[in-house]
Design an enzyme around this catalytic site. Structure first.
Site, PDB file in Angstrom:
ATOM      1  N   ASP A 253       0.883  -1.166   0.000  1.00 38.90           N
ATOM      2  CA  ASP A 253       0.000   0.000   0.000  1.00 38.90           C
ATOM      3  C   ASP A 253       0.920   1.215   0.000  1.00 38.90           C
ATOM      4  O   ASP A 253       1.639   1.456   0.979  1.00 38.90           O
ATOM      5  CB  ASP A 253      -0.888  -0.022   1.249  1.00 38.90           C
ATOM      6  CG  ASP A 253      -1.827   1.185   1.309  1.00 38.90           C
ATOM      7  OD1 ASP A 253      -1.554   2.198   0.619  1.00 38.90           O
ATOM      8  OD2 ASP A 253      -2.817   1.119   2.054  1.00 38.90           O
TER       9      ASP A 253
ATOM     10  N   TYR B 214      -7.940  14.400  -7.625  1.00 40.58           N
ATOM     11  CA  TYR B 214      -7.116  13.738  -8.651  1.00 40.58           C
ATOM     12  C   TYR B 214      -6.166  14.752  -9.282  1.00 40.58           C
ATOM     13  O   TYR B 214      -4.977  14.489  -9.452  1.00 40.58           O
ATOM     14  CB  TYR B 214      -8.020  13.110  -9.714  1.00 40.58           C
ATOM     15  CG  TYR B 214      -7.288  12.168 -10.652  1.00 40.58           C
ATOM     16  CD1 TYR B 214      -6.945  10.878 -10.244  1.00 40.58           C
ATOM     17  CD2 TYR B 214      -6.926  12.565 -11.938  1.00 40.58           C
ATOM     18  CE1 TYR B 214      -6.275  10.016 -11.090  1.00 40.58           C
ATOM     19  CE2 TYR B 214      -6.256  11.707 -12.790  1.00 40.58           C
ATOM     20  CZ  TYR B 214      -5.937  10.431 -12.361  1.00 40.58           C
ATOM     21  OH  TYR B 214      -5.258   9.573 -13.200  1.00 40.58           O
TER      22      TYR B 214
ATOM     23  N   THR C 122      -8.416   1.079 -18.971  1.00 44.33           N
ATOM     24  CA  THR C 122      -7.658   0.223 -18.037  1.00 44.33           C
ATOM     25  C   THR C 122      -8.661  -0.215 -16.960  1.00 44.33           C
ATOM     26  O   THR C 122      -9.800   0.278 -16.947  1.00 44.33           O
ATOM     27  CB  THR C 122      -6.532   1.039 -17.354  1.00 44.33           C
ATOM     28  OG1 THR C 122      -7.157   2.058 -16.537  1.00 44.33           O
ATOM     29  CG2 THR C 122      -5.583   1.690 -18.348  1.00 44.33           C
TER      30      THR C 122
ATOM     31  N   THR D  61     -10.396   2.801 -15.434  1.00 46.19           N
ATOM     32  CA  THR D  61     -11.293   3.667 -16.214  1.00 46.19           C
ATOM     33  C   THR D  61     -12.350   2.920 -17.021  1.00 46.19           C
ATOM     34  O   THR D  61     -13.204   3.555 -17.625  1.00 46.19           O
ATOM     35  CB  THR D  61     -10.479   4.523 -17.218  1.00 46.19           C
ATOM     36  OG1 THR D  61      -9.727   3.629 -18.045  1.00 46.19           O
ATOM     37  CG2 THR D  61      -9.553   5.485 -16.510  1.00 46.19           C
TER      38      THR D  61
HETATM   39  N1  LIG Z   1      -6.296   5.119 -17.467  1.00 50.22           N
HETATM   40  C1  LIG Z   1      -6.148   6.401 -17.703  1.00 50.22           C
HETATM   41  O1  LIG Z   1      -6.851   6.967 -18.572  1.00 50.22           O
HETATM   42  C2  LIG Z   1      -5.115   7.200 -16.966  1.00 50.22           C
HETATM   43  C3  LIG Z   1      -4.736   8.438 -17.477  1.00 50.22           C
HETATM   44  C4  LIG Z   1      -3.760   9.176 -16.836  1.00 50.22           C
HETATM   45  C5  LIG Z   1      -3.152   8.671 -15.704  1.00 50.22           C
HETATM   46  N2  LIG Z   1      -3.547   7.469 -15.201  1.00 50.22           N
HETATM   47  C6  LIG Z   1      -2.823   6.978 -14.012  1.00 50.22           C
HETATM   48  O2  LIG Z   1      -2.111   5.823 -14.386  1.00 50.22           O
HETATM   49  C7  LIG Z   1      -1.856   5.019 -13.230  1.00 50.22           C
HETATM   50  C8  LIG Z   1      -2.243   3.592 -13.522  1.00 50.22           C
HETATM   51  O3  LIG Z   1      -3.655   3.521 -13.685  1.00 50.22           O
HETATM   52  P1  LIG Z   1      -4.366   2.595 -14.729  1.00 50.22           P
HETATM   53  O4  LIG Z   1      -5.304   3.453 -15.478  1.00 50.22           O
HETATM   54  O5  LIG Z   1      -3.354   1.793 -15.459  1.00 50.22           O
HETATM   55  O6  LIG Z   1      -5.316   1.677 -13.818  1.00 50.22           O
HETATM   56  P2  LIG Z   1      -5.034   0.378 -12.943  1.00 50.22           P
HETATM   57  O7  LIG Z   1      -6.299   0.110 -12.219  1.00 50.22           O
HETATM   58  O8  LIG Z   1      -4.450  -0.725 -13.694  1.00 50.22           O
HETATM   59  O9  LIG Z   1      -3.882   0.852 -11.984  1.00 50.22           O
HETATM   60  C9  LIG Z   1      -4.008   1.395 -10.745  1.00 50.22           C
HETATM   61  C10 LIG Z   1      -3.452   0.357  -9.762  1.00 50.22           C
HETATM   62  O10 LIG Z   1      -3.092   1.047  -8.578  1.00 50.22           O
HETATM   63  C11 LIG Z   1      -3.416   0.208  -7.502  1.00 50.22           C
HETATM   64  N3  LIG Z   1      -3.564   0.994  -6.286  1.00 50.22           N
HETATM   65  C12 LIG Z   1      -4.548   1.865  -5.944  1.00 50.22           C
HETATM   66  N4  LIG Z   1      -4.324   2.346  -4.717  1.00 50.22           N
HETATM   67  C13 LIG Z   1      -3.162   1.784  -4.279  1.00 50.22           C
HETATM   68  C14 LIG Z   1      -2.399   1.888  -3.087  1.00 50.22           C
HETATM   69  N5  LIG Z   1      -2.796   2.651  -2.075  1.00 50.22           N
HETATM   70  N6  LIG Z   1      -1.242   1.184  -2.987  1.00 50.22           N
HETATM   71  C15 LIG Z   1      -0.839   0.393  -4.006  1.00 50.22           C
HETATM   72  N7  LIG Z   1      -1.522   0.237  -5.148  1.00 50.22           N
HETATM   73  C16 LIG Z   1      -2.664   0.925  -5.268  1.00 50.22           C
HETATM   74  C17 LIG Z   1      -4.730  -0.452  -7.905  1.00 50.22           C
HETATM   75  O11 LIG Z   1      -4.963  -1.615  -7.144  1.00 50.22           O
HETATM   76  C18 LIG Z   1      -4.480  -0.715  -9.380  1.00 50.22           C
HETATM   77  O12 LIG Z   1      -3.929  -1.993  -9.594  1.00 50.22           O
HETATM   78  C19 LIG Z   1      -2.642   5.668 -12.102  1.00 50.22           C
HETATM   79  O13 LIG Z   1      -1.766   6.458 -11.319  1.00 50.22           O
HETATM   80  C20 LIG Z   1      -3.652   6.535 -12.824  1.00 50.22           C
HETATM   81  O14 LIG Z   1      -4.078   7.603 -12.035  1.00 50.22           O
HETATM   82  C21 LIG Z   1      -4.493   6.723 -15.810  1.00 50.22           C
END
Ligand SMILES: NC(=O)c1ccc[n+]([C@@H]2O[C@H](COP(=O)([O-])OP(=O)(O)OC[C@H]3O[C@@H](n4cnc5c(N)ncnc54)[C@H](O)[C@@H]3O)[C@@H](O)[C@H]2O)c1
Length: 258
Positions: A71, A163, A198, A201
């Site tokens: 975490d 965010y 992902t 989202t």
């Molecule tokens: N998908 C998008 O459109 C998008 C765009 C810009 C940025 N992001 C960012 O990209 C990153 C990855 O997101 P994603 O879209 O690949 O989704 P994702 O769900 O695959 O990744 C997020 C991961 O973070 C983990 N997580 C959440 N809280 C946590 C904590 N306290 N400790 C450890 N792990 C934790 C979740 O369990 C999840 O596996 C994130 O930081 C997200 O904000 C996503």
């Protein structure tokens, strides 16, 4: 495979989402790409079951990977995760601070608890990972830290609040860390993805109207793919980016160029 990360050990947070056949996230896609490029990978997440499944599949494909439950809001868990990574692979060269989540709340409706948790994941989590990775990177003679911010670390949106604050914090924290450790060859950069389907989202972007409205704002006219973000992470982690620190790599189909 072209071995762009040969000999490197990488810890990736928020990386449970690498199960083949399921929707991948950036961390999961990066775990596969990093491994394919020769890195040994510590897959870290709060989703233990999914993370272990990702690691099982990576190992079955012949890669070196471990799952570490982490975490990112907990300093104690960070210390343990770094120690376990070094115990497993002998050193640490790359950290990808990628864990993330988001509450879709306007300012007036966001609770203090939601604000604090979201800031803890994005701002404190990025700080803690960086803080505890640096001593190991120093021992390794340098390293690369990649912080996943967002286009929403640059611009606002109608329904998110903390965010933006959290991703903005990760973006500017990156520059402070970059200049503090540049002389030690520890590079720190941020990556700014646009909209990508992902696990985080997919519920929102599976609504056709929401998806089409987002796509309409993207000059390239489409959402991104997890691999397109993971490729940027590989580049910043690799020695190809040896003179890049404190930089912002935007991967968004042109969204914030407008
Ligand atoms: N998908 C998008 O459109 C998008 C765009 C810009 C940025 N992001 C960012 O990209 C990153 C990855 O997101 P994603 O879209 O690949 O989704 P994702 O769900 O695959 O990744 C997020 C991961 O973070 C983990 N997580 C959440 N809280 C946590 C904590 N306290 N400790 C450890 N792990 C934790 C979740 O369990 C999840 O596996 C994130 O930081 C997200 O904000 C996503």
């Amino acid at each position: 495979m072209s071995n762009r990360l040969e000999g490197k050990v990488a810890l990736i947070t928020g990386a449970a989402s690498g199960v083949k056949g399921e929707t991948m996230g950036f961390g999961g896609a990066a775990a596969w790409l990093f491994a394919a490029e020769g890195a040994k990978v510590a897959v870290c997440d709060i989703k233990d079951e999914q993370g272990k499944k990702t690691v099982t599949q990576l190992r079955e494909a012949g890669h070196e990977a471990v799952f570490i439950s982490l975490d990112v809001t907990s300093e104690e868990q960070w210390k343990r995760a770094i120690t376990e990574t070094v115990k497993a692979f002998g050193k640490l060269n790359v950290l990808v601070n990628n864990a993330g989540m988001g509450y879709m709340e306007k300012v007036e409706f966001m609770t203090v608890e939601q604000w604090d948790y979201e800031m803890a994941v994005h701002a404190k989590g990025t700080f803690l990972g960086t803080k505890h990775a640096i001593p190991e990177m120093r021992k390794a003679g340098g390293g690369s830290i990649v912080n996943t911010s967002s286009i929403f670390g640059f611009v606002g949106s109608p329904d998110s609040t903390a965010y933006h604050a959290g991703k903005g914090a990760a973006r500017i924290f990156t520059k402070a860390a970059a200049i503090q450790y540049a002389k030690e060859n520890i590079r720190v950069n941020s990556i700014h993805p646009g909209g990508v389907v992902t696990p985080m989202t997919e519920q929102m972007l599976s609504k056709r109207r929401v998806r089409e409205a987002f796509e309409a704002k993207v000059p390239m006219g489409r959402l991104g793919m997890p691999e397109e973000i993971a490729r940027g992470m590989v580049f910043l982690a690799s020695d190809e980016a040896s003179y890049i620190t404190g930089a912002e790599l935007v991967i968004d189909g042109g969204f914030i160029a407008q």
